[in-house]
Design a protein around this motif. Sequence first.
Motif, mmCIF file in Angstrom:
data_model
loop_
_atom_site.group_PDB
_atom_site.id
_atom_site.type_symbol
_atom_site.label_atom_id
_atom_site.label_comp_id
_atom_site.label_asym_id
_atom_site.label_seq_id
_atom_site.Cartn_x
_atom_site.Cartn_y
_atom_site.Cartn_z
ATOM 1 N N GLU A 68 1.613 -1.102 -0.127
ATOM 2 C CA GLU A 68 0.371 0.170 -0.093
ATOM 3 C C GLU A 68 0.706 1.036 0.023
ATOM 4 O OE1 GLU A 68 -3.091 2.393 2.705
ATOM 5 O OE2 GLU A 68 -2.703 -0.269 3.098
ATOM 6 N N LYS A 69 2.351 1.110 0.723
ATOM 7 C CA LYS A 69 2.851 2.352 0.877
ATOM 8 C C LYS A 69 3.536 2.839 -0.580
ATOM 9 C CE LYS A 69 7.009 1.537 1.880
ATOM 10 N NZ LYS A 69 8.244 1.063 2.973
ATOM 11 N N ARG A 81 0.852 4.192 -3.053
ATOM 12 C CA ARG A 81 0.099 5.437 -3.048
ATOM 13 C C ARG A 81 1.206 6.406 -3.113
ATOM 14 N NH1 ARG A 81 -4.177 6.759 0.728
ATOM 15 N NH2 ARG A 81 -4.500 4.718 1.618
ATOM 16 N N ASP A 100 -8.863 3.316 -3.072
ATOM 17 C CA ASP A 100 -8.662 4.431 -1.891
ATOM 18 C C ASP A 100 -7.130 4.498 -1.856
ATOM 19 O OD1 ASP A 100 -8.379 2.121 -0.040
ATOM 20 O OD2 ASP A 100 -9.664 2.921 0.903
ATOM 21 N N TRP A 101 -5.926 2.907 -2.422
ATOM 22 C CA TRP A 101 -4.442 3.789 -2.524
ATOM 23 C C TRP A 101 -4.229 4.253 -3.077
ATOM 24 C CZ3 TRP A 101 -3.044 -2.341 -2.309
ATOM 25 C CH2 TRP A 101 -3.475 -3.196 -0.805
ATOM 26 N N ARG A 160 -2.781 7.471 -5.702
ATOM 27 C CA ARG A 160 -2.396 8.815 -5.503
ATOM 28 C C ARG A 160 -3.346 9.459 -6.101
ATOM 29 N NH1 ARG A 160 3.657 11.001 -5.790
ATOM 30 N NH2 ARG A 160 3.223 13.427 -5.708
ATOM 31 N N GLU A 161 -3.598 10.419 -6.106
ATOM 32 C CA GLU A 161 -4.508 11.542 -6.153
ATOM 33 C C GLU A 161 -4.061 12.156 -7.767
ATOM 34 O OE1 GLU A 161 -8.117 12.989 -6.776
ATOM 35 O OE2 GLU A 161 -7.724 12.513 -4.706
ATOM 36 N N LYS A 166 -10.332 8.678 -8.426
ATOM 37 C CA LYS A 166 -8.111 9.045 -7.492
ATOM 38 C C LYS A 166 -7.947 9.586 -8.609
ATOM 39 C CE LYS A 166 -7.356 9.403 -3.561
ATOM 40 N NZ LYS A 166 -6.716 8.146 -2.813
#
Length: 288
Positions: free
Chosen positions: A200-201, A204, A222-223, A225-226, A254
């Motif tokens: 996940e890190k 993101r 939801d992981w 990155r925008e 996202k």
Amino acid sequence: MVKASILYGKPLVDKVLNEVAEGVKALNEKNISPLLMTVEVGDDPASKVYHQSQRRTAELVGINYESVQLSGATSQQRLMNILRGLNRDPYIHGMILHVPLPAHIDARVVQWGMESKKDVEGVTPHNLGRLFLGVPGLIPCTAQAIVAMIKSTGVDLRGKEVTIVGQSDIVGKPTAIMLLKEEATVTVCHYATTERGHLEKHIRGAEILVVAAGQPELIKGDWIREGAIVIDAGINAIEDKIVGDVEFDGALEKASFITPVPGGVGALTVAYLMKNTIDAVRWQIEED
């Protein structure tokens, strides 16, 4: 919040296949009729679907397409003898060995026995080595499709944080090498990344995310990155539908760009297979 633009493969497919058709026409004028030969062992349903897509696309651009169908009981030695015969046949310009193979056959040993100038999937050590060294050769088709999809967004890859999920020899690794050549900053994640709880890190932090893990909806929406670019190369059958390795609906909220499954990377992969066939013919002509 603006939803992501969906990166459909068709515009790029049309462009690549138009170039292939022109290449076929030029070869025909030299009395060369490109022939792509596939070898199937056993009766894998997913392989059948891929095979049908290849045949349709080959016919569309004028490439002759033939198949050798072997039973699942075929020995490794017999399979290798058949491939050696195809290697020597001057009328066969491209070869594909469909995987998965039965458990008693070592796929790597058999694939490595193919003539590198006919290896249109780019799986032999010779072609993978040329990719690693930056020398022209036959590059794995899915990797080519992924990089083309990324570039179609107009992004400047230099220094971009790219995370690739999956380290296969024909997708994850060659994609990483191609993106390193573009001076991107590349992180490759795999099962041990997940085991340590770090996946996940890395997701993101990715400005560009490439997923080719073969696990349905492994990457949670939801992981993402925008504003990330998301290239999903996974194809998974769940009951009566096909899904990718990314939770599409969540990622759509996202990302800036995202490929659909189906309709994204897969069709472009087949188009690059046809392009590799034409490149293989040209390579063989130059070597003669």
